[in-house]
Each structure stands twice: as C-alpha cells, then as structure tokens.
Design a protein around this motif. Structure first.
Motif, PDB file in Angstrom:
ATOM      1  N   ILE A  98       0.854  -1.189   0.000  1.00 57.65           N
ATOM      2  CA  ILE A  98       0.000   0.000   0.000  1.00 57.65           C
ATOM      3  C   ILE A  98       0.888   1.237   0.000  1.00 57.65           C
ATOM      4  O   ILE A  98       1.891   1.286   0.711  1.00 57.65           O
ATOM      5  N   VAL A  99       0.510   2.223  -0.794  1.00 58.13           N
ATOM      6  CA  VAL A  99       1.141   3.536  -0.736  1.00 58.13           C
ATOM      7  C   VAL A  99       0.111   4.481  -0.117  1.00 58.13           C
ATOM      8  O   VAL A  99      -1.024   4.566  -0.586  1.00 58.13           O
ATOM      9  N   SER A 100       0.515   5.145   0.961  1.00 56.80           N
ATOM     10  CA  SER A 100      -0.384   6.035   1.701  1.00 56.80           C
ATOM     11  C   SER A 100       0.240   7.412   1.826  1.00 56.80           C
ATOM     12  O   SER A 100       1.439   7.589   1.651  1.00 56.80           O
ATOM     13  N   LEU A 101      -0.594   8.367   2.194  1.00 60.11           N
ATOM     14  CA  LEU A 101      -0.154   9.734   2.450  1.00 60.11           C
ATOM     15  C   LEU A 101      -0.222   9.990   3.939  1.00 60.11           C
ATOM     16  O   LEU A 101      -1.220   9.659   4.583  1.00 60.11           O
ATOM     17  N   ARG A 102       0.862  10.545   4.497  1.00 64.13           N
ATOM     18  CA  ARG A 102       0.847  10.981   5.896  1.00 64.13           C
ATOM     19  C   ARG A 102       0.825  12.504   5.874  1.00 64.13           C
ATOM     20  O   ARG A 102       1.751  13.142   5.389  1.00 64.13           O
ATOM     21  N   LYS A 103      -0.270  13.060   6.382  1.00 70.88           N
ATOM     22  CA  LYS A 103      -0.401  14.516   6.421  1.00 70.88           C
ATOM     23  C   LYS A 103       0.448  15.070   7.552  1.00 70.88           C
ATOM     24  O   LYS A 103       0.625  14.412   8.579  1.00 70.88           O
ATOM     25  N   PRO A 104       1.004  16.277   7.390  1.00 69.91           N
ATOM     26  CA  PRO A 104       1.862  16.864   8.421  1.00 69.91           C
ATOM     27  C   PRO A 104       1.163  16.927   9.780  1.00 69.91           C
ATOM     28  O   PRO A 104      -0.003  17.301   9.876  1.00 69.91           O
ATOM     29  N   GLY A 105       1.892  16.517  10.811  1.00 64.45           N
ATOM     30  CA  GLY A 105       1.377  16.560  12.173  1.00 64.45           C
ATOM     31  C   GLY A 105       0.411  15.444  12.520  1.00 64.45           C
ATOM     32  O   GLY A 105      -0.172  15.449  13.591  1.00 64.45           O
ATOM     33  N   GLN A 106       0.220  14.478  11.619  1.00 60.84           N
ATOM     34  CA  GLN A 106      -0.699  13.377  11.891  1.00 60.84           C
ATOM     35  C   GLN A 106       0.042  12.050  11.838  1.00 60.84           C
ATOM     36  O   GLN A 106       1.014  11.901  11.111  1.00 60.84           O
ATOM     37  N   THR A 107      -0.433  11.089  12.614  1.00 58.30           N
ATOM     38  CA  THR A 107       0.157   9.757  12.565  1.00 58.30           C
ATOM     39  C   THR A 107      -0.659   8.824  11.676  1.00 58.30           C
ATOM     40  O   THR A 107      -0.130   7.859  11.150  1.00 58.30           O
ATOM     41  N   ALA A 108      -1.945   9.136  11.498  1.00 63.41           N
ATOM     42  CA  ALA A 108      -2.803   8.303  10.659  1.00 63.41           C
ATOM     43  C   ALA A 108      -2.394   8.432   9.196  1.00 63.41           C
ATOM     44  O   ALA A 108      -1.966   9.492   8.746  1.00 63.41           O
ATOM     45  N   LEU A 109      -2.532   7.335   8.469  1.00 66.12           N
ATOM     46  CA  LEU A 109      -2.196   7.310   7.057  1.00 66.12           C
ATOM     47  C   LEU A 109      -3.471   7.288   6.214  1.00 66.12           C
ATOM     48  O   LEU A 109      -4.458   6.666   6.602  1.00 66.12           O
ATOM     49  N   THR A 110      -3.427   7.949   5.052  1.00 70.36           N
ATOM     50  CA  THR A 110      -4.529   7.930   4.097  1.00 70.36           C
ATOM     51  C   THR A 110      -4.110   7.051   2.927  1.00 70.36           C
ATOM     52  O   THR A 110      -3.252   7.443   2.132  1.00 70.36           O
ATOM     53  N   PRO A 111      -4.673   5.834   2.791  1.00 68.86           N
ATOM     54  CA  PRO A 111      -4.286   4.934   1.688  1.00 68.86           C
ATOM     55  C   PRO A 111      -4.638   5.524   0.328  1.00 68.86           C
ATOM     56  O   PRO A 111      -5.713   6.101   0.153  1.00 68.86           O
ATOM     57  N   LEU A 112      -3.707   5.382  -0.629  1.00 70.88           N
ATOM     58  CA  LEU A 112      -3.919   5.903  -1.971  1.00 70.88           C
ATOM     59  C   LEU A 112      -3.957   4.812  -3.025  1.00 70.88           C
ATOM     60  O   LEU A 112      -4.803   4.826  -3.902  1.00 70.88           O
ATOM     61  N   LEU A 113      -3.014   3.875  -2.990  1.00 71.05           N
ATOM     62  CA  LEU A 113      -2.949   2.789  -3.971  1.00 71.05           C
ATOM     63  C   LEU A 113      -2.597   1.481  -3.289  1.00 71.05           C
ATOM     64  O   LEU A 113      -1.847   1.471  -2.311  1.00 71.05           O
ATOM     65  N   GLU A 114      -3.095   0.394  -3.859  1.00 75.84           N
ATOM     66  CA  GLU A 114      -2.823  -0.917  -3.265  1.00 75.84           C
ATOM     67  C   GLU A 114      -2.429  -1.917  -4.340  1.00 75.84           C
ATOM     68  O   GLU A 114      -3.025  -1.964  -5.416  1.00 75.84           O
ATOM     69  N   TYR A 115      -1.415  -2.720  -4.033  1.00 77.99           N
ATOM     70  CA  TYR A 115      -0.963  -3.829  -4.878  1.00 77.99           C
ATOM     71  C   TYR A 115      -1.375  -5.121  -4.192  1.00 77.99           C
ATOM     72  O   TYR A 115      -1.214  -5.265  -2.981  1.00 77.99           O
ATOM     73  N   ARG A 116      -1.908  -6.046  -4.963  1.00 74.83           N
ATOM     74  CA  ARG A 116      -2.188  -7.399  -4.458  1.00 74.83           C
ATOM     75  C   ARG A 116      -1.466  -8.376  -5.373  1.00 74.83           C
ATOM     76  O   ARG A 116      -1.517  -8.257  -6.597  1.00 74.83           O
ATOM     77  N   ARG A 117      -0.808  -9.365  -4.756  1.00 74.48           N
ATOM     78  CA  ARG A 117      -0.021 -10.328  -5.516  1.00 74.48           C
ATOM     79  C   ARG A 117      -0.905 -11.072  -6.519  1.00 74.48           C
ATOM     80  O   ARG A 117      -1.966 -11.580  -6.163  1.00 74.48           O
ATOM     81  N   PRO A 118      -0.447 -11.140  -7.774  1.00 70.97           N
ATOM     82  CA  PRO A 118      -1.202 -11.915  -8.765  1.00 70.97           C
ATOM     83  C   PRO A 118      -1.040 -13.413  -8.507  1.00 70.97           C
ATOM     84  O   PRO A 118      -0.133 -13.839  -7.787  1.00 70.97           O
ATOM     85  N   SER A 119      -1.887 -14.191  -9.098  1.00 69.55           N
ATOM     86  CA  SER A 119      -1.865 -15.636  -8.861  1.00 69.55           C
ATOM     87  C   SER A 119      -0.712 -16.345  -9.571  1.00 69.55           C
ATOM     88  O   SER A 119      -0.407 -17.491  -9.262  1.00 69.55           O
ATOM     89  N   SER A 120      -0.039 -15.696 -10.521  1.00 69.92           N
ATOM     90  CA  SER A 120       1.080 -16.333 -11.217  1.00 69.92           C
ATOM     91  C   SER A 120       2.226 -16.606 -10.245  1.00 69.92           C
ATOM     92  O   SER A 120       2.467 -15.848  -9.325  1.00 69.92           O
ATOM     93  N   GLY A 121       2.940 -17.691 -10.450  1.00 70.87           N
ATOM     94  CA  GLY A 121       4.000 -18.096  -9.540  1.00 70.87           C
ATOM     95  C   GLY A 121       5.373 -17.560  -9.881  1.00 70.87           C
ATOM     96  O   GLY A 121       6.355 -17.945  -9.265  1.00 70.87           O
ATOM     97  N   THR A 122       5.474 -16.665 -10.857  1.00 72.89           N
ATOM     98  CA  THR A 122       6.786 -16.146 -11.237  1.00 72.89           C
ATOM     99  C   THR A 122       7.304 -15.184 -10.176  1.00 72.89           C
ATOM    100  O   THR A 122       6.541 -14.532  -9.480  1.00 72.89           O
ATOM    101  N   ALA A 123       8.608 -15.091 -10.070  1.00 73.54           N
ATOM    102  CA  ALA A 123       9.239 -14.200  -9.092  1.00 73.54           C
ATOM    103  C   ALA A 123       9.465 -12.833  -9.738  1.00 73.54           C
ATOM    104  O   ALA A 123      10.378 -12.666 -10.531  1.00 73.54           O
ATOM    105  N   PRO A 124       8.651 -11.840  -9.414  1.00 75.48           N
ATOM    106  CA  PRO A 124       8.819 -10.530 -10.033  1.00 75.48           C
ATOM    107  C   PRO A 124       9.998  -9.766  -9.436  1.00 75.48           C
ATOM    108  O   PRO A 124      10.344  -9.944  -8.284  1.00 75.48           O
ATOM    109  N   GLN A 125      10.605  -8.936 -10.244  1.00 75.09           N
ATOM    110  CA  GLN A 125      11.645  -8.028  -9.761  1.00 75.09           C
ATOM    111  C   GLN A 125      11.036  -6.659  -9.465  1.00 75.09           C
ATOM    112  O   GLN A 125      11.733  -5.759  -9.020  1.00 75.09           O
TER     113      GLN A 125
END
Length: 182
Positions: A98-125
């Motif tokens: 997940i890539v999130s944004l942390r706003k100044p002065g806050q500890t909470a993160l705002t999620p922006l984009l998410e990657y989920r592993r594909p079902s293929s068994g290849t080892a990605p770089q």
C-alpha cells in the motif's frame, strides 16, 4: 433596464450569497513523477511480516505557481512501482503493498494505492499498482513536499536489498478567478 445590466446585477447578487465562487479556473497536470533511487531494505527475520519505507514527493514547483486566495487542490496518485535493483530479492512473497499519504502533524495514514499479488508463480523483480484514488490537499498545498509511505506485507526477502521507488500523480487545482485577476 438593459439585459447586460440585469446579468451584471444577477451575477453580483450570486457572488454575495456565499455559495462559492461564480467564476473559477480549473487546471490539472498530466502527470508528475518522482523516482527515489537506491532505497535500502534490511533483510527480514523469519517472523517479520511487514516493512515500511517513507518517500518524500516534492510539491514546491507546483505551490510556487499557485495564486494566493481561495484554492482547492486534489492529488490523484495514478501509479507506483517498486523495482529491485540490488540483492536479487524474491518479491513473490509480498502479498500486499500500500502507498499512503501521511499529512503533516498526523500519525494516521490515508491509503492511496494498493498492490495485491497476482496468482502467477513467477518471481517478479518489481511490484506495481495503478488507480485513481484521490485525496484533498487544500491544507498541504503550500508545503514543500508530501510524505508518502510504502508498506509491504507477506513473506519478505531474507537478504538486504535495494530498490527504486517511482510514484506518479496528477494534481487538480481550482482557483477563484477573482483571486487571480485582482
């Protein structure tokens, strides 16, 4: 009363109602990309299931071009890529990132984009995600940079490794026309 004068009076009445600007300028950048090269990741112990890395996304060029006054801004993170460059890590164990944004002065993160592993068994770089999630930046618009946080979960590489992180975003800005002209 002439028609142009009626239009002017109606426009002035609407401007005084507090319903927001009647005249505005709206602009959107195509895409702004930032690459952070050579991020170091420590090899994960067998019980470690997550890692986190912070990347600063510069805004100073965008903020300098904005006029003072009533401004709205929205950031759309369009994609991110994490590409292994050293250590030959096996990234197929990363189930989610997940890539999130942390706003100044806050500890909470705002999620922006998410990657989920594909079902293929290849080892990605590389792992990557695209999307159109957006976040209101009106409070951060005049900051020099945004703090993006990359977090990965799953079975992590046991050896030290390095990677390049690339994030691409679009910025949409809406400005009151009267603030620009006067």
């Amino acid at each position: 009363m002439s028609p142009p004068f009626r239009v002017l009076l109606t426009s002035l009445a609407l401007l005084g109602t507090g319903c927001g600007p009647l005249f505005f300028i709206e602009a959107e950048t195509e895409e702004v990309c930032k690459t952070e090269r050579g991020l170091s990741f420590v090899g994960a112990a067998p019980t470690t299931v997550s890692l986190q890395q912070t990347v600063l996304f510069p805004l100073e060029d965008l903020a300098d071009a904005l006029p003072d006054g009533d401004t709205e801004a929205t950031l759309r993170l369009r994609r991110f890529e994490l590409t292994a460059t050293q250590g030959n890590p096996d990234l197929r164990g990363i189930e989610r990132a997940i890539v999130s944004l942390r706003k100044p002065g806050q500890t909470a993160l705002t999620p922006l984009l998410e990657y989920r592993r594909p079902s293929s068994g290849t080892a990605p770089q590389a792992i990557a995600a695209t999307g159109i999630e957006s976040v209101d930046l009106v409070d951060q618009l005049r900051e020099e940079e945004l703090e993006l946080v990359f977090e990965a979960r799953g079975s992590l590489p046991p050896q030290d490794w390095k990677a390049d992180f690339r994030a691409c975003a679009g910025l949409k800005v809406k400005v009151d026309y009267l603030d620009v002209v006067f």
